[in-house]
Design a protein around this motif. Structure first.
Motif, short mmCIF file in Angstrom:
data_model
loop_
_atom_site.label_atom_id
_atom_site.label_comp_id
_atom_site.label_asym_id
_atom_site.label_seq_id
_atom_site.Cartn_x
_atom_site.Cartn_y
_atom_site.Cartn_z
N ASP A 1 57.91 19.66 22.42
CA ASP A 1 56.97 19.81 21.30
C ASP A 1 56.79 18.44 20.63
OD1 ASP A 1 55.33 20.70 19.33
OD2 ASP A 1 56.71 22.20 18.51
N TYR B 1 65.42 17.38 18.65
CA TYR B 1 65.41 18.69 19.32
C TYR B 1 63.99 19.06 19.77
CZ TYR B 1 65.95 23.70 20.06
OH TYR B 1 65.94 24.95 20.62
N SER B 2 63.00 18.77 18.93
CA SER B 2 61.61 19.08 19.30
C SER B 2 61.17 18.27 20.52
CB SER B 2 60.68 18.80 18.12
OG SER B 2 61.00 19.62 17.01
N LYS C 1 57.85 15.43 12.05
CA LYS C 1 59.19 15.35 11.45
C LYS C 1 59.66 13.90 11.33
CE LYS C 1 60.48 19.90 13.22
NZ LYS C 1 61.30 20.67 14.19
N THR D 1 62.51 19.80 23.70
CA THR D 1 61.82 21.03 24.11
C THR D 1 60.36 20.79 24.48
OG1 THR D 1 61.33 21.50 21.78
CG2 THR D 1 63.32 22.48 22.70
N ALA E 1 55.11 18.32 16.89
CA ALA E 1 56.04 18.67 15.81
C ALA E 1 57.05 17.56 15.59
CB ALA E 1 56.75 19.98 16.15
N ALA E 2 57.50 16.93 16.67
CA ALA E 2 58.46 15.83 16.54
C ALA E 2 57.86 14.66 15.77
CB ALA E 2 58.91 15.38 17.93
N SER F 1 66.28 17.05 13.90
CA SER F 1 65.35 18.14 14.21
C SER F 1 64.21 17.64 15.10
CB SER F 1 64.79 18.72 12.91
OG SER F 1 63.87 19.75 13.17
N ALA F 2 63.75 16.41 14.84
CA ALA F 2 62.71 15.81 15.69
C ALA F 2 63.23 15.58 17.11
CB ALA F 2 62.23 14.50 15.09
N TRP G 1 67.84 27.01 18.32
CA TRP G 1 67.91 26.15 17.15
C TRP G 1 68.29 26.97 15.92
CZ3 TRP G 1 68.40 21.28 16.11
CH2 TRP G 1 68.12 20.79 14.83
#
Length: 647
Positions: free
Chosen positions: A184, A178-179, A191, A182, A187-188, A175-176, A161
């Protein structure tokens, strides 16, 4: 009214173009071209108006058929028209002839993104973000984040990233994504909450636009909840998005597909309605290949749940032709349902899919068909679990069934060495597994192998008493002198002074037939105990008078207590039962026979009366017993038999 000059028309076209009224500018452009068909400025204005009005097909036709325009280097415009018509390879060919420029690179990155070549698209966007600085920087960063997130989500490849800003709601959303790809989820979710707040602030004056932009964010929130196991809350979010119809068609299709996943084999009618939303042609052309494959796969599962097996076969063949990695799994499922395990295994192997679920299914079918070693080899290909202790134990069991204990012990040794070299586990965990391997060898009559493993373990951990005790046991099975030598390495035991060892030895019991322990006592103790029992006399317990019940009537217990309650002298029936003639009690006993009982009862009569009654009297003739009706001598005719073997 005087006719407008060409200059006046161009002035009006320019003003309408600046105001974004291209639908009004286009007729004026056509008026100019009627006067001068070769006017290059008018032709260019016509192309711009057509592109702004999304009439890409007409614009491309104009650029390719007009002799004057076809000579111009309008590579970018022609490529854009082909891109909008989904002719992506032809668009790349057009761009390859164009001179390098930021707008050419941006269109090329968009085409690569559409072709799902996310790595190439991300590479171009990185260069553009680094070397270009203008008002479109946020859009380029948004597209870069989208390319990285899509590569991680749809291609299942680890992507690094890039430190992209999260200053807009689109950047936070990507960005969420991408989380989520992966894993996560926490974190998502954070965001996505930030993205929602930024979106509401940006479109606070336009409620319709706010709902439209919030729709994909809410769908992604539902996905996070679904992955966390909160299906009920996720279903509410998806249903709200579909009810409002605020998002674009792709968003609605994803929400409908996720509802089908939550429903599974329940609520089939609702799932079929949602499937229609996700399978329209306009939607499929805008979704990624992995998304369309997922929707088609769920459609097959829905047909399977409703027992439409012919449709499942047709759809699974179509999926296989489309290159779906899960298509062979559907065919195998149908064959397994028909108990054709070997055919199902063949279908999965011919599919050559490397999906984890497919490899696990192959391993399961191999186990069912008795190919235990092949099943263990199939599990080794699943890299996500092949190095985990639970999977190693399963593969060792399969190897034991297929190749015997020797091969299983060798596999355990190699697997233990890999776990030790991986560095993911502590020495205590590794030593514990090594001890279990040694116990496995002992359980399968391999004491030499067990002794070797335990010697290696004690070389790494000399203070392991359990390993030392197990080593003595192993050597005792094939090398008794060596077992005695190893036994000398056992540590001394500090015995407290207050413990009597002789008493402990006396207390060691033997087991009787029922499993109870009888303590062995010395002879002197037995004699003393016998004398003690002889001297002491057992005290007799005084019998206590039984307590009478509290509700006892004066004069003792009831003399009629053995007679049925209904026949006692003081019994009174309830009102509803007083008119019943027949009393309850033993068979043949009723209140009518009391006179006969009194006549036969000799307990209260004097002796003289008994003697007088016992004297013989004149015999009274008794009526003969009724004779049965004589049967007629005529034999009865036998009826026709209706059938044989019936009752």
């Amino acid at each position: 009214m005087a006719e407008k000059t060409v200059e006046q028309l161009f002035t009006q076209i320019k003003k309408l173009g600046q105001d974004g009224l291209h639908h009004k500018a286009l007729p004026l452009v056509i008026e100019v071209l009627k006067r001068n068909p070769k006017d290059m400025d008018a032709l260019k204005c016509k192309i711009v108006c057509l592109l702004k009005l999304d009439k890409c097909k007409e614009a491309y036709h104009t650029m390719t058929t007009d002799k004057e325009l076809s000579k111009l280097p309008m590579w970018h415009e022609r490529a854009y028209c082909l891109y909008r018509q989904n002719k992506l390879e032809e668009a790349i060919t057009e761009l390859n002839n164009a001179e390098p420029s930021p707008k050419v690179d941006e269109l090329l990155a968009q085409i690569y993104y559409k072709l799902e070549n996310y790595e190439e698209a991300a590479s171009i966007y990185k260069t553009l973000v680094k070397n270009t600085m203008d008002s479109y920087t946020n859009e380029r960063e948004t597209n870069l984040a989208a390319a990285l997130a899509s590569s991680s989500a749809f291609k299942s490849k680890p992507v690094k990233w890039v430190g992209v800003r999260e200053s807009t709601y689109e950047l936070c959303y990507n960005s969420a994504c991408y989380s989520v790809s992966t894993g996560d989820i926490d974190a998502a979710q954070q965001k996505l909450e930030k993205s929602s707040e930024l979106c509401k602030k940006e479109f606070e004056d336009d409620e319709a636009e706010t709902k439209s932009e919030l729709a994909p964010i809410n769908v992604m929130k539902g996905l996070c909840l679904q992955k966390s196991g909160n299906n009920k809350e996720a279903l509410e979010l998806y249903s709200t998005v579909l009810k409002e119809k605020a998002g674009d068609n792709q968003t609605l299709a994803v929400a409908a597909n996720n509802i089908i996943c939550i429903n599974k084999d329940q609520n089939m009618f609702d799932s079929k309605k949602k499937l229609k939303i996700a399978t329209t042609d306009t939607v499929r052309s805008k979704l990624a290949a992995s998304q369309t494959n997922s929707i088609d796969f769920n459609s097959c599962l829905l047909s399977f749940y409703t027992n439409q097996l012919e449709q499942v076969k047709k759809k699974s063949v179509q999926l296989q032709e489309a290159g779906s990695p899960l298509a062979p799994l559907l065919l195998a499922t149908l064959l397994v349902r028909e108990k054709k395990f070997e055919d199902a295994l063949k279908a999965l192997q011919e599919g050559s899919s490397q999906e984890e679920i497919v490899q696990l299914s192959i391993a399961e079918l191999m186990k069912k068909t008795g190919s235990y070693c092949d099943s263990a080899d199939a599990l080794k290909k699943v890299l996500t679990i092949s190095k985990k202790p639970g999977a190693i134990s399963l593969m060792a069991s399969l190897t034991l069934l297929g190749a015997g204990p020797g091969a299983a012990a060798d596999y355990l040794d190699s697997a233990l060495e890999e776990l030790r070299n991986s560095g993911k586990y502590t020495n205590e965990e590794i030593n514990g597994w090594a001890l279990q391997c040694a116990k496995f060898c002992l359980a399968h009559d391999m004491p030499e192998k067990a002794a070797q493993n335990l010697e290696n373990l004690l070389a790494r951990d000399p203070s392991n008493i359990k390993a030392l005790a197990l080593l003595i046991r192993s050597y005792s099975l094939f090398d008794a002198p060596r077992a005695h030598e190893v036994a000398l390495r056992l540590p001394d035991i500090d015995i407290p002074a207050d413990i009597d060892l002789e008493q402990l030895e006396i207390g060691v019991g033997v087991t009787s037939g029922r499993g109870l322990r009888k303590v062995i006592q010395p002879e002197e103790e037995k004699i003393n105990e016998a004398n003690r029992r002889f001297e002491t006399k057992e005290k007799k317990r005084k019998k206590k008078k039984g307590k009478l019940p509290k509700e006892l009537v004066e004069g003792g217990p009831d003399p009629e207590r053995w007679i049925p309650r209904q026949e006692r002298s003081y019994y009174r029936r309830k009102k509803r039962n007083r008119n019943e003639a027949i009393g309850k009690g033993s068979q043949g006993l009723s209140s009518v026979n009391k006179a006969a009982e009194a006549a036969l009862d000799m307990s209260d009569k004097p002796k003289k009366v008994i003697e007088e009654e016992s004297k013989p009297t004149k015999a009274t003739p008794t009526p003969p017993p009724p004779q049965p009706k004589q049967q007629s001598s005529k034999p009865k005719s036998k009826g026709k038999k209706k059938g044989k073997g019936k009752w």
